[in-house]
Design a protein around this motif. Sequence first.
Motif, mmCIF file in Angstrom:
data_model
loop_
_atom_site.group_PDB
_atom_site.id
_atom_site.type_symbol
_atom_site.label_atom_id
_atom_site.label_comp_id
_atom_site.label_asym_id
_atom_site.label_seq_id
_atom_site.Cartn_x
_atom_site.Cartn_y
_atom_site.Cartn_z
ATOM 1 N N LEU A 270 0.840 -1.192 0.000
ATOM 2 C CA LEU A 270 0.000 0.000 0.000
ATOM 3 C C LEU A 270 0.877 1.245 0.000
ATOM 4 O O LEU A 270 1.791 1.381 0.813
ATOM 5 C CB LEU A 270 -0.919 0.012 1.222
ATOM 6 C CG LEU A 270 -1.913 -1.146 1.347
ATOM 7 C CD1 LEU A 270 -2.796 -0.945 2.559
ATOM 8 C CD2 LEU A 270 -2.766 -1.265 0.100
ATOM 9 N N GLU A 271 0.579 2.148 -0.916
ATOM 10 C CA GLU A 271 1.309 3.408 -1.010
ATOM 11 C C GLU A 271 0.329 4.481 -1.444
ATOM 12 O O GLU A 271 -0.309 4.370 -2.486
ATOM 13 C CB GLU A 271 2.452 3.280 -2.022
ATOM 14 C CG GLU A 271 3.270 4.542 -2.189
ATOM 15 C CD GLU A 271 4.340 4.391 -3.260
ATOM 16 O OE1 GLU A 271 5.199 5.270 -3.346
ATOM 17 O OE2 GLU A 271 4.295 3.403 -4.012
ATOM 18 N N ALA A 272 0.170 5.517 -0.632
ATOM 19 C CA ALA A 272 -0.763 6.591 -0.964
ATOM 20 C C ALA A 272 -0.048 7.664 -1.777
ATOM 21 O O ALA A 272 1.075 8.061 -1.441
ATOM 22 C CB ALA A 272 -1.342 7.196 0.309
ATOM 23 N N THR A 273 -0.696 8.115 -2.834
ATOM 24 C CA THR A 273 -0.165 9.216 -3.633
ATOM 25 C C THR A 273 -0.572 10.521 -2.965
ATOM 26 O O THR A 273 -1.759 10.853 -2.902
ATOM 27 C CB THR A 273 -0.713 9.163 -5.063
ATOM 28 O OG1 THR A 273 -0.365 7.905 -5.650
ATOM 29 C CG2 THR A 273 -0.143 10.284 -5.913
ATOM 30 N N ARG A 413 -10.204 -4.353 -2.274
ATOM 31 C CA ARG A 413 -8.820 -4.039 -2.612
ATOM 32 C C ARG A 413 -8.752 -3.147 -3.854
ATOM 33 O O ARG A 413 -7.894 -2.264 -3.949
ATOM 34 C CB ARG A 413 -8.014 -5.329 -2.838
ATOM 35 C CG ARG A 413 -7.859 -6.167 -1.594
ATOM 36 C CD ARG A 413 -6.639 -7.080 -1.671
ATOM 37 N NE ARG A 413 -6.605 -7.919 -2.841
ATOM 38 C CZ ARG A 413 -7.168 -9.117 -2.951
ATOM 39 N NH1 ARG A 413 -7.823 -9.613 -1.901
ATOM 40 N NH2 ARG A 413 -7.068 -9.825 -4.052
ATOM 41 N N LEU A 414 -9.657 -3.376 -4.823
ATOM 42 C CA LEU A 414 -9.680 -2.540 -6.026
ATOM 43 C C LEU A 414 -10.040 -1.101 -5.677
ATOM 44 O O LEU A 414 -9.445 -0.153 -6.213
ATOM 45 C CB LEU A 414 -10.674 -3.112 -7.039
ATOM 46 C CG LEU A 414 -10.813 -2.335 -8.352
ATOM 47 C CD1 LEU A 414 -9.484 -2.290 -9.096
ATOM 48 C CD2 LEU A 414 -11.905 -2.954 -9.233
ATOM 49 N N MET A 415 -11.017 -0.922 -4.785
ATOM 50 C CA MET A 415 -11.390 0.434 -4.380
ATOM 51 C C MET A 415 -10.229 1.130 -3.673
ATOM 52 O O MET A 415 -9.996 2.328 -3.851
ATOM 53 C CB MET A 415 -12.617 0.387 -3.471
ATOM 54 C CG MET A 415 -13.917 0.097 -4.198
ATOM 55 S SD MET A 415 -14.352 1.357 -5.423
ATOM 56 C CE MET A 415 -14.657 2.775 -4.388
ATOM 57 N N LEU A 416 -9.493 0.371 -2.854
ATOM 58 C CA LEU A 416 -8.312 0.941 -2.202
ATOM 59 C C LEU A 416 -7.276 1.352 -3.249
ATOM 60 O O LEU A 416 -6.688 2.437 -3.166
ATOM 61 C CB LEU A 416 -7.695 -0.088 -1.250
ATOM 62 C CG LEU A 416 -8.190 -0.104 0.192
ATOM 63 C CD1 LEU A 416 -7.474 -1.201 0.971
ATOM 64 C CD2 LEU A 416 -7.958 1.244 0.874
ATOM 65 N N ALA A 417 -7.051 0.470 -4.231
ATOM 66 C CA ALA A 417 -6.080 0.777 -5.277
ATOM 67 C C ALA A 417 -6.470 2.049 -6.019
ATOM 68 O O ALA A 417 -5.626 2.906 -6.316
ATOM 69 C CB ALA A 417 -5.979 -0.399 -6.255
ATOM 70 N N LYS A 418 -7.756 2.199 -6.307
ATOM 71 C CA LYS A 418 -8.235 3.385 -7.022
ATOM 72 C C LYS A 418 -8.060 4.648 -6.179
ATOM 73 O O LYS A 418 -7.615 5.686 -6.679
ATOM 74 C CB LYS A 418 -9.707 3.201 -7.391
ATOM 75 C CG LYS A 418 -10.304 4.386 -8.145
ATOM 76 C CD LYS A 418 -11.781 4.172 -8.442
ATOM 77 C CE LYS A 418 -12.371 5.386 -9.156
ATOM 78 N NZ LYS A 418 -13.814 5.228 -9.413
ATOM 79 N N ALA A 419 -8.409 4.559 -4.891
ATOM 80 C CA ALA A 419 -8.313 5.738 -4.024
ATOM 81 C C ALA A 419 -6.866 6.150 -3.793
ATOM 82 O O ALA A 419 -6.531 7.341 -3.806
ATOM 83 C CB ALA A 419 -9.003 5.452 -2.685
ATOM 84 N N GLU A 439 -4.442 -9.207 7.355
ATOM 85 C CA GLU A 439 -3.119 -8.729 6.965
ATOM 86 C C GLU A 439 -3.213 -7.416 6.197
ATOM 87 O O GLU A 439 -2.414 -6.499 6.411
ATOM 88 C CB GLU A 439 -2.407 -9.791 6.119
ATOM 89 C CG GLU A 439 -1.978 -11.034 6.873
ATOM 90 C CD GLU A 439 -3.091 -12.049 7.036
ATOM 91 O OE1 GLU A 439 -2.834 -13.125 7.610
ATOM 92 O OE2 GLU A 439 -4.231 -11.785 6.593
ATOM 93 N N THR A 440 -4.207 -7.310 5.314
ATOM 94 C CA THR A 440 -4.376 -6.062 4.569
ATOM 95 C C THR A 440 -4.795 -4.928 5.500
ATOM 96 O O THR A 440 -4.368 -3.782 5.329
ATOM 97 C CB THR A 440 -5.419 -6.244 3.450
ATOM 98 O OG1 THR A 440 -5.032 -7.347 2.629
ATOM 99 C CG2 THR A 440 -5.524 -5.001 2.588
ATOM 100 N N LEU A 441 -5.619 -5.242 6.507
ATOM 101 C CA LEU A 441 -6.000 -4.224 7.495
ATOM 102 C C LEU A 441 -4.771 -3.709 8.238
ATOM 103 O O LEU A 441 -4.657 -2.512 8.517
ATOM 104 C CB LEU A 441 -7.002 -4.806 8.493
ATOM 105 C CG LEU A 441 -8.447 -4.959 8.013
ATOM 106 C CD1 LEU A 441 -9.300 -5.550 9.124
ATOM 107 C CD2 LEU A 441 -9.010 -3.623 7.576
ATOM 108 N N ASP A 442 -3.861 -4.619 8.593
ATOM 109 C CA ASP A 442 -2.632 -4.194 9.268
ATOM 110 C C ASP A 442 -1.844 -3.217 8.403
ATOM 111 O O ASP A 442 -1.353 -2.189 8.877
ATOM 112 C CB ASP A 442 -1.754 -5.409 9.601
ATOM 113 C CG ASP A 442 -2.232 -6.161 10.822
ATOM 114 O OD1 ASP A 442 -2.890 -5.543 11.679
ATOM 115 O OD2 ASP A 442 -1.949 -7.370 10.938
#
Length: 618
Positions: A270-273, A413-419, A439-442
Amino acid sequence: MVAPLLKLDDIHLTFGGTPLLTGADLQVNPGDRICLVGRNGSGKSTLMKIAADLVEPDRGERFLQPGIHVAYLAQEPNFGGAKTVGDYVDTAFSETEDPYQGRRILETLGLTGEEDPSTLSGGEGRRAAIAHTLGPKPDIVLLDEPTNHLDLPTISWLESYLADTRSAMVLISHDRRFLNALSQRTVWIDRGVARELNKGFQAFEPWRDDVLDAEAEASHKRDRKIAREESWMQGGVSGRRKRNMRRVGELQALRQEKREARAAVGSVRLEATEAQTSGKLVVEADNLDFRYPDGPHVIQDLSMRMMRGDRVGLIGPNGAGKTTLLKVLIGEMEPDTGTLRFGANLETVWLDQKRETLSETATLTDVLTGGRGDTVFVNGRSRHVASYLKDFLFLPEQARSPVKVLSGGERARLMLAKALCQPSNLLVLDEPTNDLDLETLDLLQELLSDYTGTLLLVSHDRDFIDRVCTSVMVTEGQGKWREYPGGFSDMVSQASPDALTLLGLADKDKRSRAGNKKSPKASNAKPGVGDPNSTPARHVAKLSYKEKYALETLPKEIAQLEALIASLETELGDPNLFSKKPERFQVASKALTEAQNKLAEAETRWLELEMRREELEG
């Protein structure tokens, strides 16, 4: 020895050519409290459906004691054409049974039974399904994500009800607090098999990490042995033929073992822009009021200020107006009265809880790029969409798949990727934890903790709120909202009895305080251990994954730096180095200074983490 109520032996199942379950076992005994855990797509829900006799395995046996009633709560309820919710609940009972208990649960959960199932919201549909599942008081209850779409009062009620029931239970949930309170055994579905831990979920994660570490070490030893044997093979097989042929056979067996070994599923990256930094002030609200026509107040006389870097959680029962408040605070809806002031350079990204922005026919590539090409920009870097999707555990061939074939976890996960690929300095997350694995929540929690922008969060996941939020805003009824510093547990210790009653926590809070008065040691109990109805302490007594990793790797880094410094000092100790090789002398001197600075930083960081670890461990 008590005979099991339900037993699954050596279950095998393959979907689309890929083995999903390859010898999984599950045994449910009277009074069991089992949690099924594993990554999204590992086969948890499928194994539960096999237990419910809804899916036929390719191989293996299912045994159910005669006369045992198994009830199954699916992730998505199937109302089967029932005209009313009451009719749907009644179908769970035989002709000789009184459906009173099911109707009573419906009433407790705020439904009359006269509702049309086709008009229900996600939370209402889930409450109807709970009444349908628990009403007949089954011998075994199988619950797949029972807290999805539920608000805090309903989660609190369900937790208490299940703690008191005599039914054996098998639970799948992403809600740590829920699993900690109810589970006594843990079954981990990993790479097709079921591994069992005879302890509740609170002991699972350290045990899982130990198992994976042991596997990695065994794999490393096997690879080294293969390398040694292959080196021997290159010298020719001669001499004592019988012994040498045995070694050839062992090498072939090792190679086969390596080919057949299934590696653990990788982690989501996970990496936020992040956009340019916003102004110090993000949002300032003064005396806001809002109500829908002919409806009660949703917001009444609200004044608050949100600064850059704040992470604010909104808590309240369904229908309290959390999503409306979000929209008013970010300017998507106008308040009836009052004023809003926004800071400079705001870039807002919204993650919608209903995933309404996902078109069923759109491909994953179209969702991320808007139908424009096959690249996305993440933090200023151009990336191919298939590579970016891989960070979220999607296969390259899924890039052209339509959204309609995705599971609930994959859509999340797709919605997270889009955001996260959109530039933002104000991130608005409405129920982001639904359908995500633990694990993804962590990792999401780690990302949000490091996010330098501002966060507005709606969630019913108590543990997630504790880990992420710096403050929470809680409804106190009639459109009144109050902000409390800290996370969920801090709010519980400060909130008024009326606010706790609205959240379904008043009785639990009283029991917790009474327990603390009787036993001074109770305040030191770990969250989720002991009384399942107690109010846990705020989840801070734990190093983050980054901190644990640093604590493990820093000693090796320090040793390498010390070796480098010793080597450079020896080289610089040569009195002829400066006269014969002045350029090398300058390079070595600079390298020595840099290494010494890095060593000081590493030692300071390790000392801080070690002191923190000792403090947290008591």
